[in-house]
Motif scaffolding. Structure first.
Motif, short mmCIF file in Angstrom:
data_model
loop_
_atom_site.label_atom_id
_atom_site.label_comp_id
_atom_site.label_asym_id
_atom_site.label_seq_id
_atom_site.Cartn_x
_atom_site.Cartn_y
_atom_site.Cartn_z
N GLU A 1 -14.89 -12.93 -34.04
CA GLU A 1 -14.39 -13.72 -34.20
C GLU A 1 -13.14 -12.31 -33.53
N GLY B 1 -13.66 -19.35 -34.34
CA GLY B 1 -14.03 -20.53 -34.11
C GLY B 1 -14.42 -21.25 -32.52
N VAL C 1 -17.79 -23.11 -38.08
CA VAL C 1 -17.30 -23.79 -38.92
C VAL C 1 -18.96 -25.08 -39.47
N CYS D 1 -13.98 -21.52 -44.20
CA CYS D 1 -14.55 -20.03 -43.60
C CYS D 1 -13.08 -19.29 -43.42
N GLU D 2 -12.04 -19.69 -43.67
CA GLU D 2 -10.67 -18.45 -43.79
C GLU D 2 -10.70 -18.06 -44.70
N ASN E 1 -17.60 -17.36 -39.79
CA ASN E 1 -16.75 -17.93 -38.05
C ASN E 1 -17.20 -18.67 -37.28
N TYR F 1 -8.21 -20.55 -38.40
CA TYR F 1 -9.18 -20.67 -37.22
C TYR F 1 -8.86 -21.70 -36.21
N PRO G 1 -10.03 -23.14 -32.86
CA PRO G 1 -11.17 -23.04 -32.11
C PRO G 1 -11.70 -23.61 -30.62
N ALA H 1 -12.72 -25.78 -42.38
CA ALA H 1 -12.08 -24.74 -41.69
C ALA H 1 -11.68 -24.12 -42.76
#
Length: 256
Positions: A50, A43, A148, A140-141, A146, A7, A9, A137
Protein backbone atom coordinates in the motif's frame (compact mmCIF):
# COMPACT_ATOMS: atom_id res chain seq x y z
CA UNK A 1 -7.22 7.72 13.48
CA UNK A 2 -6.12 5.57 10.55
CA UNK A 3 -6.03 7.20 7.13
CA UNK A 4 -8.92 6.23 4.82
CA UNK A 5 -8.11 3.41 2.38
CA UNK A 6 -8.94 3.88 -1.31
CA UNK A 7 -8.59 1.33 -4.10
CA UNK A 8 -6.37 2.52 -6.97
CA UNK A 9 -5.46 -0.40 -9.28
CA UNK A 10 -2.59 1.25 -11.18
CA UNK A 11 1.21 1.10 -10.74
CA UNK A 12 2.44 3.94 -8.55
CA UNK A 13 5.73 5.63 -7.69
CA UNK A 14 6.73 7.92 -4.86
CA UNK A 15 6.43 11.60 -5.70
CA UNK A 16 3.96 11.32 -8.56
CA UNK A 17 0.61 13.09 -8.58
CA UNK A 18 -2.33 11.00 -9.76
CA UNK A 19 -6.01 11.58 -10.41
CA UNK A 20 -8.31 9.12 -8.68
CA UNK A 21 -10.97 7.34 -10.69
CA UNK A 22 -14.48 8.77 -10.70
CA UNK A 23 -15.62 6.14 -8.18
CA UNK A 24 -12.61 6.67 -5.91
CA UNK A 25 -13.06 10.46 -6.14
CA UNK A 26 -16.69 10.12 -5.06
CA UNK A 27 -15.53 8.00 -2.14
CA UNK A 28 -13.03 10.68 -1.09
CA UNK A 29 -15.73 13.34 -1.36
CA UNK A 30 -18.16 11.30 0.74
CA UNK A 31 -15.43 11.05 3.38
CA UNK A 32 -15.17 14.86 3.25
CA UNK A 33 -11.42 14.78 2.70
CA UNK A 34 -9.65 18.08 2.16
CA UNK A 35 -6.36 19.16 0.60
CA UNK A 36 -3.54 18.07 2.91
CA UNK A 37 -5.43 15.09 4.37
CA UNK A 38 -3.70 11.72 4.45
CA UNK A 39 -5.05 8.58 2.81
CA UNK A 40 -3.82 5.12 1.85
CA UNK A 41 -3.88 3.79 -1.71
CA UNK A 42 -3.83 0.06 -2.43
CA UNK A 43 -4.22 -2.19 -5.46
CA UNK A 44 -0.82 -1.59 -7.13
CA UNK A 45 -0.57 -4.59 -9.51
CA UNK A 46 3.24 -4.39 -9.68
CA UNK A 47 4.47 -3.78 -6.14
CA UNK A 48 1.44 -4.79 -4.09
CA UNK A 49 1.40 -3.49 -0.54
CA UNK A 50 0.00 0.00 0.00
CA UNK A 51 1.03 3.61 -0.50
CA UNK A 52 0.78 6.55 1.88
CA UNK A 53 -0.66 9.51 -0.02
CA UNK A 54 -1.82 13.08 0.51
CA UNK A 55 -4.78 14.88 -1.04
CA UNK A 56 -3.62 17.68 -3.36
CA UNK A 57 -6.95 18.98 -4.61
CA UNK A 58 -10.65 18.21 -4.31
CA UNK A 59 -12.31 18.95 -7.64
CA UNK A 60 -16.01 18.75 -8.32
CA UNK A 61 -15.58 15.40 -10.02
CA UNK A 62 -11.94 14.35 -9.74
CA UNK A 63 -9.64 14.23 -6.73
CA UNK A 64 -5.86 14.41 -7.17
CA UNK A 65 -3.38 13.02 -4.67
CA UNK A 66 0.39 12.97 -4.18
CA UNK A 67 1.90 9.51 -3.75
CA UNK A 68 4.28 9.36 -0.80
CA UNK A 69 5.95 6.27 0.69
CA UNK A 70 5.37 2.62 -0.19
CA UNK A 71 4.59 0.18 2.64
CA UNK A 72 5.28 -3.45 1.68
CA UNK A 73 2.58 -4.83 3.95
CA UNK A 74 0.38 -7.75 2.94
CA UNK A 75 -2.48 -9.23 4.95
CA UNK A 76 -3.34 -12.18 2.73
CA UNK A 77 -3.64 -15.77 3.97
CA UNK A 78 -0.72 -18.10 3.38
CA UNK A 79 -2.74 -20.16 0.93
CA UNK A 80 -4.46 -18.84 -2.20
CA UNK A 81 -8.07 -20.06 -2.27
CA UNK A 82 -9.96 -19.76 -5.56
CA UNK A 83 -13.71 -20.25 -5.16
CA UNK A 84 -15.97 -21.33 -8.02
CA UNK A 85 -19.55 -20.89 -6.83
CA UNK A 86 -22.93 -21.80 -8.25
CA UNK A 87 -24.39 -18.33 -7.82
CA UNK A 88 -26.95 -18.02 -5.00
CA UNK A 89 -30.04 -15.92 -5.71
CA UNK A 90 -31.17 -12.52 -4.47
CA UNK A 91 -28.57 -10.53 -2.51
CA UNK A 92 -26.73 -13.59 -1.23
CA UNK A 93 -24.04 -13.41 -3.91
CA UNK A 94 -23.24 -9.84 -2.86
CA UNK A 95 -22.88 -11.03 0.72
CA UNK A 96 -20.73 -13.99 -0.36
CA UNK A 97 -18.36 -11.78 -2.36
CA UNK A 98 -18.04 -9.26 0.48
CA UNK A 99 -17.34 -11.81 3.21
CA UNK A 100 -15.13 -14.06 1.08
CA UNK A 101 -13.02 -10.99 0.28
CA UNK A 102 -12.71 -10.19 3.98
CA UNK A 103 -11.48 -13.77 4.54
CA UNK A 104 -8.80 -13.35 1.86
CA UNK A 105 -9.91 -15.46 -1.10
CA UNK A 106 -7.77 -14.97 -4.20
CA UNK A 107 -10.54 -15.11 -6.82
CA UNK A 108 -14.22 -15.86 -7.27
CA UNK A 109 -15.68 -17.62 -10.30
CA UNK A 110 -19.48 -17.28 -10.62
CA UNK A 111 -20.85 -20.46 -12.18
CA UNK A 112 -24.03 -21.40 -14.01
CA UNK A 113 -24.82 -24.99 -13.04
CA UNK A 114 -27.77 -27.28 -13.74
CA UNK A 115 -29.55 -26.32 -10.51
CA UNK A 116 -28.65 -22.62 -10.46
CA UNK A 117 -31.58 -20.37 -9.58
CA UNK A 118 -29.80 -17.18 -10.64
CA UNK A 119 -29.23 -17.39 -14.39
CA UNK A 120 -27.26 -14.53 -15.92
CA UNK A 121 -26.28 -13.99 -19.53
CA UNK A 122 -24.93 -11.25 -21.76
CA UNK A 123 -25.05 -7.62 -20.64
CA UNK A 124 -26.91 -8.47 -17.44
CA UNK A 125 -24.14 -10.88 -16.44
CA UNK A 126 -21.44 -8.30 -17.27
CA UNK A 127 -23.16 -5.67 -15.10
CA UNK A 128 -23.45 -8.10 -12.19
CA UNK A 129 -19.77 -9.04 -12.41
CA UNK A 130 -18.77 -5.34 -12.43
CA UNK A 131 -20.99 -4.81 -9.40
CA UNK A 132 -19.44 -7.76 -7.55
CA UNK A 133 -15.94 -6.52 -8.38
CA UNK A 134 -16.84 -3.17 -6.81
CA UNK A 135 -18.20 -5.01 -3.75
CA UNK A 136 -14.86 -6.82 -3.43
CA UNK A 137 -12.88 -3.55 -3.69
CA UNK A 138 -15.05 -1.92 -1.02
CA UNK A 139 -14.57 -4.94 1.25
CA UNK A 140 -10.79 -4.59 0.91
CA UNK A 141 -11.00 -0.91 1.77
CA UNK A 142 -12.72 -1.90 5.00
CA UNK A 143 -10.78 -5.01 6.02
CA UNK A 144 -7.21 -3.96 5.19
CA UNK A 145 -6.60 -6.42 2.37
CA UNK A 146 -4.30 -5.06 -0.33
CA UNK A 147 -5.12 -7.67 -2.99
CA UNK A 148 -8.64 -7.38 -4.37
CA UNK A 149 -9.84 -10.81 -5.54
CA UNK A 150 -10.73 -11.04 -9.20
CA UNK A 151 -14.40 -11.76 -9.87
CA UNK A 152 -14.35 -13.59 -13.19
CA UNK A 153 -17.02 -13.47 -15.92
CA UNK A 154 -19.97 -15.82 -15.47
CA UNK A 155 -19.41 -19.23 -17.09
CA UNK A 156 -21.08 -22.60 -17.11
CA UNK A 157 -19.26 -25.30 -15.18
CA UNK A 158 -18.31 -27.00 -18.44
CA UNK A 159 -16.99 -23.78 -20.00
CA UNK A 160 -14.92 -23.01 -16.94
CA UNK A 161 -13.39 -26.48 -16.68
CA UNK A 162 -12.45 -26.37 -20.37
CA UNK A 163 -10.54 -23.09 -19.84
CA UNK A 164 -8.52 -24.16 -16.80
CA UNK A 165 -4.88 -25.00 -17.32
CA UNK A 166 -3.67 -28.28 -15.79
CA UNK A 167 -3.05 -28.12 -12.05
CA UNK A 168 0.58 -27.86 -10.96
CA UNK A 169 2.17 -29.61 -7.99
CA UNK A 170 1.39 -26.64 -5.73
CA UNK A 171 -2.37 -26.76 -6.46
CA UNK A 172 -5.20 -29.01 -5.31
CA UNK A 173 -8.71 -29.10 -6.74
CA UNK A 174 -11.84 -30.20 -4.93
CA UNK A 175 -15.60 -29.80 -4.73
CA UNK A 176 -17.81 -29.66 -1.67
CA UNK A 177 -19.80 -32.86 -1.27
CA UNK A 178 -22.18 -34.51 1.20
CA UNK A 179 -20.93 -37.99 0.29
CA UNK A 180 -19.78 -40.18 3.19
CA UNK A 181 -16.57 -40.89 1.27
CA UNK A 182 -15.62 -37.19 0.99
CA UNK A 183 -12.51 -36.04 2.86
CA UNK A 184 -13.31 -33.76 5.84
CA UNK A 185 -12.16 -30.23 5.05
CA UNK A 186 -10.40 -29.93 8.43
CA UNK A 187 -8.19 -32.88 7.46
CA UNK A 188 -7.83 -31.78 3.86
CA UNK A 189 -6.46 -28.37 4.87
CA UNK A 190 -3.57 -30.00 6.74
CA UNK A 191 -2.17 -31.42 3.49
CA UNK A 192 -3.37 -28.69 1.13
CA UNK A 193 -0.43 -26.92 -0.62
CA UNK A 194 -0.12 -23.26 -1.62
CA UNK A 195 -3.10 -23.08 -3.98
CA UNK A 196 -6.58 -24.53 -3.53
CA UNK A 197 -9.38 -24.36 -6.08
CA UNK A 198 -12.82 -25.43 -4.84
CA UNK A 199 -16.22 -25.77 -6.53
CA UNK A 200 -19.34 -25.13 -4.44
CA UNK A 201 -22.78 -25.92 -5.83
CA UNK A 202 -25.82 -23.62 -5.82
CA UNK A 203 -29.12 -24.10 -4.02
CA UNK A 204 -29.82 -27.80 -4.52
CA UNK A 205 -26.14 -28.62 -4.95
CA UNK A 206 -24.29 -30.11 -7.90
CA UNK A 207 -25.97 -32.85 -9.90
CA UNK A 208 -24.50 -36.40 -9.91
CA UNK A 209 -23.47 -35.81 -13.52
CA UNK A 210 -21.60 -32.62 -12.58
CA UNK A 211 -19.83 -34.41 -9.74
CA UNK A 212 -18.86 -37.20 -12.15
CA UNK A 213 -17.49 -34.58 -14.56
CA UNK A 214 -15.34 -33.09 -11.79
CA UNK A 215 -14.14 -36.49 -10.62
CA UNK A 216 -13.19 -37.46 -14.18
CA UNK A 217 -11.22 -34.22 -14.47
CA UNK A 218 -9.17 -35.14 -11.37
CA UNK A 219 -11.05 -33.20 -8.70
CA UNK A 220 -11.67 -34.65 -5.24
CA UNK A 221 -14.74 -34.45 -2.95
CA UNK A 222 -14.34 -32.71 0.42
CA UNK A 223 -16.92 -32.28 3.15
CA UNK A 224 -17.93 -29.74 5.79
CA UNK A 225 -19.99 -32.36 7.60
CA UNK A 226 -23.47 -33.87 7.30
CA UNK A 227 -25.49 -30.65 7.51
CA UNK A 228 -26.84 -29.13 4.32
CA UNK A 229 -25.50 -25.56 4.23
CA UNK A 230 -26.55 -22.74 1.96
CA UNK A 231 -23.99 -22.18 -0.78
CA UNK A 232 -22.87 -18.84 0.66
CA UNK A 233 -22.55 -20.34 4.16
CA UNK A 234 -20.51 -23.25 2.82
CA UNK A 235 -18.23 -20.93 0.85
CA UNK A 236 -17.44 -18.81 3.90
CA UNK A 237 -16.98 -21.78 6.23
CA UNK A 238 -14.50 -23.24 3.76
CA UNK A 239 -12.69 -19.91 3.31
CA UNK A 240 -12.36 -19.46 7.07
CA UNK A 241 -10.97 -22.97 7.59
CA UNK A 242 -8.46 -22.60 4.75
CA UNK A 243 -7.33 -19.18 6.00
CA UNK A 244 -6.94 -20.37 9.60
CA UNK A 245 -4.98 -23.45 8.55
CA UNK A 246 -2.63 -21.55 6.25
CA UNK A 247 1.04 -20.96 6.97
CA UNK A 248 1.52 -17.39 8.25
CA UNK A 249 3.65 -16.30 5.29
CA UNK A 250 1.57 -15.28 2.24
CA UNK A 251 1.69 -17.71 -0.66
CA UNK A 252 2.73 -16.60 -4.16
CA UNK A 253 -0.20 -14.44 -5.18
CA UNK A 254 -2.37 -15.11 -8.21
CA UNK A 255 -5.81 -13.76 -9.08
CA UNK A 256 -6.60 -16.43 -11.72
Amino acid sequence: MAAPRIYHPDPLAAGQTVALSAAASRHAQVLRLQAGDALTLFGDPVRGGEWAATVVSMGRRIVTVRVDAHRPVEREPGRALHLAVGMPANERMDWLVEKATELGVASIQPLLTARSVLRLHGERADKKVAHWQAVAAAACEQCGGNRVPMVHPVLTLQEWLARLVPAGQAEVRAWLSLADSATPVARWTTVCPNVARVVIGPEGGLTPQEETTLHTAGWHPVSLGPRVLRSETAALALAALVALAAHPQPAPYSRI
